[in-house]
Enzyme design. Structure first.
Site, mmCIF file in Angstrom:
data_model
loop_
_atom_site.group_PDB
_atom_site.id
_atom_site.type_symbol
_atom_site.label_atom_id
_atom_site.label_comp_id
_atom_site.label_asym_id
_atom_site.label_seq_id
_atom_site.Cartn_x
_atom_site.Cartn_y
_atom_site.Cartn_z
ATOM 1 N N ASP A 1 15.942 -13.375 -16.442
ATOM 2 C CA ASP A 1 14.610 -13.926 -16.711
ATOM 3 C C ASP A 1 14.650 -15.058 -17.738
ATOM 4 O OD1 ASP A 1 13.780 -11.946 -14.997
ATOM 5 O OD2 ASP A 1 13.105 -10.594 -16.584
ATOM 6 N N GLU B 1 2.056 -3.186 4.801
ATOM 7 C CA GLU B 1 2.917 -3.726 3.753
ATOM 8 C C GLU B 1 4.195 -2.933 3.533
ATOM 9 O OE1 GLU B 1 0.119 -0.913 1.478
ATOM 10 O OE2 GLU B 1 0.139 -2.103 3.318
ATOM 11 N N CYS C 1 -6.280 0.666 4.490
ATOM 12 C CA CYS C 1 -6.472 2.080 4.140
ATOM 13 C C CYS C 1 -7.832 2.272 3.453
ATOM 14 C CB CYS C 1 -5.299 2.575 3.304
ATOM 15 S SG CYS C 1 -5.202 4.386 3.189
ATOM 16 N N TYR C 2 -7.858 2.539 2.144
ATOM 17 C CA TYR C 2 -9.136 2.666 1.446
ATOM 18 C C TYR C 2 -9.958 1.389 1.602
ATOM 19 C CZ TYR C 2 -12.521 3.325 -2.354
ATOM 20 O OH TYR C 2 -13.673 3.438 -3.081
ATOM 21 N N GLY D 1 -6.292 3.082 -1.930
ATOM 22 C CA GLY D 1 -6.695 3.746 -3.166
ATOM 23 C C GLY D 1 -6.778 5.243 -2.947
ATOM 24 N N LYS E 1 10.276 -10.623 -9.483
ATOM 25 C CA LYS E 1 11.700 -10.730 -9.778
ATOM 26 C C LYS E 1 12.474 -11.442 -8.670
ATOM 27 C CE LYS E 1 14.921 -9.252 -12.767
ATOM 28 N NZ LYS E 1 14.794 -9.297 -14.227
ATOM 29 N N HIS F 1 -0.721 1.145 6.764
ATOM 30 C CA HIS F 1 -0.191 0.280 5.702
ATOM 31 C C HIS F 1 0.804 -0.719 6.287
ATOM 32 C CE1 HIS F 1 -1.849 2.301 2.116
ATOM 33 N NE2 HIS F 1 -1.804 3.383 2.865
#
Length: 518
Positions: free
Chosen positions: A235, A179, A90-91, A63, A374, A177
């Site tokens: 979709d 990710e 992180c945050y 954040g 997606k 991070h």
């Protein structure tokens, strides 16, 4: 574990608590890529709600704020006492330390970008990884004193406590991070948290998604009739195929062909659903109606309004022929749900699959993709046997080619653009770049330029080629296509499409430009 819908088997789920991070969706996607179900939840979620949902674990996102600021985002401290494994990133790492009694401070040493992480102690998350490795940092503050019970297990030049663990309580924090792709071993770190700490199983797969959704759809629909508005995009196609897998001939697909699709798309949709899946298929050919209403219109917002409203009317007329239909299939995706800020299915999104259907339509929604990203939708489509041309079709605006003809939309201009755009796609595919590029297409400005062909002067349209790379369309960069590809596109378009005598390449990124021209 999150409660399942009626008839739907449960999967271990990890909740990603969003503290305003730009990477919250990315964290959730990385968890899904490890085949564990994840869900993004608000920072305002209560301890009681978390207890009720009984997730396998929690991830506290990054954040932009400082944990010691007056308006800092917080979470109920009781959450730490629920016995649910927690990973702070992180945050989230700093917040975990602050709540548990550690010290977080701005030491004047910030870290942004690639950083060397040094493992300094026995670690669950970092075990069997190199003692020094590259990670991605983005922070000003740092944990200077870990809370009681926590052990610092890694450090960096700008973070004395770059990772900490309290194994007894299942609480873990990392300043970097894991990710992002810039942390090369980040996926392994997340998997250790998911598998070793949370005890989650990698059972969130396209096969399991189909099984659970088929059960949920059958439980919701029963013996009632269902209609689906097909747009030609991935979709709505996957949603229709999934519902057909569940209820078979109870489904009617309505395909409103407004004449604004790319080359071959209308035929592909009809072939797939009428012949391959043998769905009750209604093909409404309405090109003349749309073009008549678009005649003389140059303002892009007016185009969108006309197309959207006309689409609604045409769809309503076709739907009325399926008089006993009770349910409407909608291809809502998980990012749509996140962006709406609500898990409610009551609102049908404007400009979504069926052109922005009015909220007063008397249908109950069936949204089999609303929990999927997606890439998961594409995997489900492949599992269901949809053609690659549909599953991997690049994003396409609801108003279609009408917003890629810059100016008045006419039949002649649509035919020119459709032919030229097809060449762009063919050459991108030929180069093996189709799946690497978010979108590649042609734009036809309604102006004419002077050219020379065969010693004769020409006065014809230009084609602008647009190709971008992106993760989510929120931002995009222009694709650095090799010159030889651009040369082939230009040569083929000018030689094969009479009426176009010039090709340009758009090298604008988003922002400041948008992906589409209108």
């Amino acid at each position: 574990m999150s409660p399942a819908a009626p008839g739907e088997p449960e999967h271990a789920s990890v909740l990603v608590v969003d503290f305003g991070a730009q990477y919250a969706q990315l964290i959730a996607r990385r968890v899904r890529e490890a085949h564990v179900h994840s869900e993004i939840v608000s920072r305002n979620i209560t301890a009681e709600e978390i207890r009720r949902r009984n997730p396998a674990g929690l991830i506290l996102s990054g954040g932009p704020a400082s944990v010691y600021a007056e308006d800092a985002y917080r979470i109920d401290p009781v959450v730490l006492e629920l016995g649910i494994p927690i990973l702070g990133i992180c945050y989230g790492h700093q917040l975990l330390a602050d709540i548990a009694g550690g010290v977080v401070a701005n030491t004047g040493t910030a870290e942004y970008g690639n950083t060397t992480l040094r493992v300094t102690g026995d670690s669950v998350l970092l075990k069997e990884l190199p003692s020094e490795q590259q990670v991605w940092m983005s922070h000003r503050d740092q944990v200077t004193v870990p809370p009681d019970g926590f052990v610092a297990v890694a450090t960096s030049d700008g973070a004395s406590v770059a990772a900490m663990e309290d194994r007894d309580r299942g609480l873990y924090g990392v300043q970097f991070h894991p990710e992002v792709a810039h942390t090369p071993r980040g996926e392994e770190i997340l998997e250790r948290f998911l598998y070793d700490v949370c005890g989650a199983l990698p059972d969130w797969t396209s096969h399991s998604i189909i099984e659970s959704q088929v059960e949920a759809i059958r439980a919701q629909v029963g013996e009632a009739r269902v209609i689906c508005g097909l747009s030609g995009g991935v979709d709505s196609a996957v949603a229709a195929a999934l519902v057909h897998e569940a209820v078979g001939d109870q489904l009617t697909c309505i395909f409103v062909d407004h004449g604004l699709l790319r080359a071959g798309e209308a035929e592909q949709v009809e072939q797939t659903f009428r012949s391959h899946f043998e769905v009750d298929f209604v093909h409404v050919k309405a090109e003349d109606r749309f073009l008549e209403l678009l005649a003389g219109v140059v303002d892009p917002e007016e185009k969108r309004k006309i197309i959207g409203e006309t689409f609604i009317r045409v769809f309503e007329e076709a739907a009325s022929s399926v008089g006993d239909a009770r349910f409407l299939v909608q291809g809502t995706l998980y990012p749509d749900v996140i962006e709406s800020g609500s898990a409610s299915a009551a609102t049908i999104k404007t400009h979504h699959n069926v052109g922005g259907l009015p909220a007063d339509m008397k249908f109950e929604l069936v949204e089999p993709l609303r929990d999927l990203f997606k890439d998961e939708v594409r995997a489900v489509g492949e599992e269901l046997g949809l053609p690659q041309e549909i599953v991997w079709r690049q994003p396409f605006p609801g108003p279609g080619l009408a917003v890629r003809v810059i100016g008045e939309v006419t039949r002649e201009r649509l035919e020119l653009l459709r032919a030229a755009d097809s060449i762009v796609t063919e050459e991108i595919r030929r180069a093996g770049l189709y799946r690497d590029i978010w979108q590649a297409f042609g734009v036809l400005p309604a102006v004419k330029t002077v050219g020379v062909q065969g010693d004769l002067r020409t006065f014809a349209y230009p084609l602008v080629v647009r190709a971008v790379t992106s993760e989510d369309a929120m931002t995009a960069d222009w694709a650095r296509l090799p010159y030889e590809i651009l040369e082939r596109i230009s040569s083929r378009v000018i030689n094969e499409v009479p009426g176009i005598n010039r090709v340009a390449y758009d090298i604008s990124s988003k922002p400041p430009a948008t992906i589409e021209w209108e």
